[in-house]
Design an enzyme around this catalytic site. Structure first.
Site, short mmCIF file in Angstrom:
data_model
loop_
_atom_site.label_atom_id
_atom_site.label_comp_id
_atom_site.label_asym_id
_atom_site.label_seq_id
_atom_site.Cartn_x
_atom_site.Cartn_y
_atom_site.Cartn_z
N TYR A 52 16.35 -1.06 30.05
CA TYR A 52 17.78 -0.83 29.75
C TYR A 52 18.64 -1.99 30.24
CZ TYR A 52 16.72 3.61 27.71
OH TYR A 52 16.22 4.57 26.86
N ASP A 90 25.03 1.31 22.28
CA ASP A 90 25.79 0.06 22.43
C ASP A 90 27.29 0.38 22.37
OD1 ASP A 90 24.78 -0.50 19.05
OD2 ASP A 90 26.84 -0.08 19.66
N HIS A 105 23.97 10.16 22.56
CA HIS A 105 22.77 9.76 23.32
C HIS A 105 23.12 8.90 24.52
CE1 HIS A 105 20.00 10.45 19.60
NE2 HIS A 105 20.36 11.57 20.17
N CYS A 113 23.73 8.63 38.85
CA CYS A 113 23.02 8.70 40.13
C CYS A 113 22.27 10.02 40.21
CB CYS A 113 24.01 8.59 41.30
SG CYS A 113 23.18 8.82 42.87
N CYS A 132 28.06 5.44 45.30
CA CYS A 132 28.20 6.76 45.97
C CYS A 132 27.57 6.66 47.37
CB CYS A 132 27.57 7.86 45.15
SG CYS A 132 26.16 7.33 44.18
N THR A 172 20.92 5.65 9.82
CA THR A 172 20.03 6.43 10.68
C THR A 172 18.83 6.92 9.86
OG1 THR A 172 19.81 8.36 12.14
CG2 THR A 172 21.43 8.55 10.35
N ASN A 197 22.51 3.76 3.75
CA ASN A 197 21.32 3.27 4.46
C ASN A 197 20.70 2.15 3.62
OD1 ASN A 197 18.57 3.10 5.62
ND2 ASN A 197 19.20 4.92 6.75
C1 BV8 Z 1 16.87 17.68 22.12
C2 BV8 Z 1 17.71 7.13 23.85
C3 BV8 Z 1 17.20 19.97 22.64
C4 BV8 Z 1 18.84 6.24 24.08
C5 BV8 Z 1 17.06 8.33 21.93
C6 BV8 Z 1 9.56 18.40 16.92
C7 BV8 Z 1 10.35 18.67 15.83
C8 BV8 Z 1 11.72 18.47 15.86
C9 BV8 Z 1 12.35 17.99 17.01
C10 BV8 Z 1 11.54 17.73 18.09
C11 BV8 Z 1 10.17 17.91 18.06
N1 BV8 Z 1 9.69 17.55 19.26
C12 BV8 Z 1 10.71 17.14 20.06
C13 BV8 Z 1 11.84 17.26 19.36
C14 BV8 Z 1 13.19 16.96 19.81
C15 BV8 Z 1 13.40 15.46 19.87
C16 BV8 Z 1 13.11 14.82 18.55
O1 BV8 Z 1 13.91 14.87 17.64
N2 BV8 Z 1 11.93 14.17 18.46
C17 BV8 Z 1 11.58 13.56 17.17
C18 BV8 Z 1 11.16 12.12 17.42
C19 BV8 Z 1 10.45 14.40 16.56
N3 BV8 Z 1 14.81 15.31 20.19
C20 BV8 Z 1 15.20 15.34 21.47
O2 BV8 Z 1 14.46 15.42 22.41
C21 BV8 Z 1 16.71 15.32 21.68
N4 BV8 Z 1 17.05 16.41 22.53
O3 BV8 Z 1 16.38 17.98 21.06
O4 BV8 Z 1 17.29 18.60 23.05
C22 BV8 Z 1 18.47 20.31 21.95
C23 BV8 Z 1 18.50 20.47 20.56
C24 BV8 Z 1 19.70 20.80 19.97
C25 BV8 Z 1 20.84 20.95 20.72
C26 BV8 Z 1 20.76 20.76 22.10
C27 BV8 Z 1 19.58 20.43 22.71
C28 BV8 Z 1 17.15 14.04 22.33
C29 BV8 Z 1 16.92 12.89 21.38
C30 BV8 Z 1 17.50 11.61 21.97
C31 BV8 Z 1 16.38 10.65 22.22
N5 BV8 Z 1 16.92 9.38 22.69
N6 BV8 Z 1 17.45 7.20 22.43
C32 BV8 Z 1 18.38 4.87 23.77
O5 BV8 Z 1 17.62 4.32 24.58
O6 BV8 Z 1 18.78 4.37 22.71
S1 BV8 Z 1 16.76 8.47 20.30
C33 BV8 Z 1 16.44 7.00 19.48
O7 BV8 Z 1 16.28 7.35 18.12
C34 BV8 Z 1 17.55 6.00 19.32
O8 BV8 Z 1 18.24 5.73 20.45
C35 BV8 Z 1 18.44 6.55 18.25
O9 BV8 Z 1 19.51 7.17 18.91
C36 BV8 Z 1 17.58 7.61 17.65
C37 BV8 Z 1 17.58 7.66 16.18
O10 BV8 Z 1 17.19 6.41 15.67
P1 BV8 Z 1 18.11 5.79 14.53
O11 BV8 Z 1 19.45 5.54 15.11
O12 BV8 Z 1 18.03 6.61 13.31
O13 BV8 Z 1 17.41 4.41 14.34
P2 BV8 Z 1 16.05 4.10 13.56
O14 BV8 Z 1 15.56 2.78 14.04
O15 BV8 Z 1 15.15 5.29 13.62
O16 BV8 Z 1 16.51 3.96 12.05
C38 BV8 Z 1 17.33 2.88 11.70
C39 BV8 Z 1 17.80 3.20 10.29
O17 BV8 Z 1 18.75 2.21 9.90
C40 BV8 Z 1 16.68 3.15 9.25
O18 BV8 Z 1 16.83 4.27 8.40
C41 BV8 Z 1 16.95 1.85 8.49
O19 BV8 Z 1 16.60 1.96 7.12
C42 BV8 Z 1 18.43 1.72 8.63
N7 BV8 Z 1 18.94 0.34 8.59
C43 BV8 Z 1 18.38 -0.75 9.16
N8 BV8 Z 1 19.19 -1.82 8.92
C44 BV8 Z 1 20.27 -1.36 8.22
C45 BV8 Z 1 20.11 0.01 8.02
N9 BV8 Z 1 21.01 0.76 7.35
C46 BV8 Z 1 22.11 0.12 6.88
N10 BV8 Z 1 22.33 -1.21 7.04
C47 BV8 Z 1 21.44 -1.98 7.70
N11 BV8 Z 1 21.67 -3.29 7.85
#
Ligand code: BV8
Length: 224
Positions: A52, A90, A105, A113, A132, A172, A197
């Site tokens: 990070y 960011d 997120h 802390c 702290c 996304t 996208n």
């Molecule tokens: C939660 C940390 C409960 C910060 C991140 C099984 C089934 C369903 C769900 C789950 C499961 N097992 C576990 C889960 C839950 C889990 C989850 O979803 N897992 C997935 C992988 C299966 N989720 C969690 O744990 C979340 N918490 O569910 O708690 C709850 C539920 C409901 C309500 C309350 C509580 C917590 C998830 C947070 C995880 N932390 N990041 C950091 O360090 O950044 S997530 C990580 O992926 C990223 O940080 C980002 O935030 C996230 C999503 O990624 P995207 O932003 O979509 O980026 P990605 O690279 O994937 O895609 C980029 C896209 O851009 C592409 O489509 C591409 O085509 C496009 N693109 C590229 N260039 C361009 C473009 N588009 C336009 N123009 C361009 N130039």
């Protein structure tokens, strides 16, 4: 008209911020769960703190792009009727001028802390001690939401989605819950939905409209 825009890593890609999945599933050379889960942090806190710290330091080298700027212009005309919910950690939306930004997120420029639960604006490495009293640098973690942790301000996000007339998802992959479900929550109460996208996603068919191309081109074209 109430508008909710959900942004993901793709909106920052043209600013030079690596996306989460476009680099064949490894994230800057790391397995996701190694650096974005509480287990990964427990197993190797200094690796995660450094991961990070590097991403935070990279922020100084990148600038908001035309997509961030267009959303800031849209806020100037819609005011509080526009909410940007971002999965990104960011600060590019804020640096483009957006004020109504919900970081579901967390943020790179904030630290938490573990010892006392206080959070602080954070610019330096996480190896420094937090302000702290009695807490040490060993108790500092990035103020981001890892897999298995509760996303921030979901009640506000849900309320905004329920009021939305238009829901737009920008850059996304719709692979992470609960963000990937937002389009359904918006559509079921009658909002129009649009996806912007580079390519089609797992959710493209769930949107009323799906526009493919770079966010830096399509978001200004939509806003203006
Ligand atoms: C939660 C940390 C409960 C910060 C991140 C099984 C089934 C369903 C769900 C789950 C499961 N097992 C576990 C889960 C839950 C889990 C989850 O979803 N897992 C997935 C992988 C299966 N989720 C969690 O744990 C979340 N918490 O569910 O708690 C709850 C539920 C409901 C309500 C309350 C509580 C917590 C998830 C947070 C995880 N932390 N990041 C950091 O360090 O950044 S997530 C990580 O992926 C990223 O940080 C980002 O935030 C996230 C999503 O990624 P995207 O932003 O979509 O980026 P990605 O690279 O994937 O895609 C980029 C896209 O851009 C592409 O489509 C591409 O085509 C496009 N693109 C590229 N260039 C361009 C473009 N588009 C336009 N123009 C361009 N130039």
């Amino acid at each position: 008209m109430n508008v909710v825009v959900l942004t993901g890593a793709g909106i920052s890609a043209e600013s030079g911020v690596p996306t989460f999945r476009d680099s064949d599933g490894l994230w800057e050379g790391h397995d996701v769960m190694e650096v974005a889960s509480p287990e990964g942090f427990r197993h190797n806190p200094s690796l995660v703190q450094r991961f990070y710290d590097l991403r935070r330091a990279h922020l100084a080298k990148v600038r908001p792009n035309a997509a961030h700027q267009a959303l800031a212009r849209l806020e100037r005309s819609l005011g509080d009727d526009l909410l940007v919910i971002t999965q990104n950690v960011d600060d590019l939306h804020e640096r483009a001028g957006s004020r109504n930004v919900l970081h579901m997120h967390g943020e790179l420029r904030s630290a938490l802390c573990l010892a006392c639960g206080e959070r602080f604006p954070w610019e330096r490495d996480l190896a420094h001690a937090p302000p702290c009293p009695g807490c040490t640098s060993a108790s500092l973690r990035p103020d981001v939401v890892w897999f298995g942790e509760m996303p921030y301000r979901m009640d506000e996000a849900l309320y905004a989605l329920q009021q939305a007339d238009l829901f737009v998802a920008v850059g996304t992959s719709a692979q992470v819950q609960p963000a990937a479900a937002f389009v359904h929550w918006a559509a079921e109460q009658g909002a129009r939905t649009m996806e912007i996208n580079l390519a089609s996603t797992l959710s493209s068919d769930d949107f009323d409209e799906s526009r493919q191309g770079p966010a830096g081109e399509l978001v200004p074209r939509w806003v203006d």
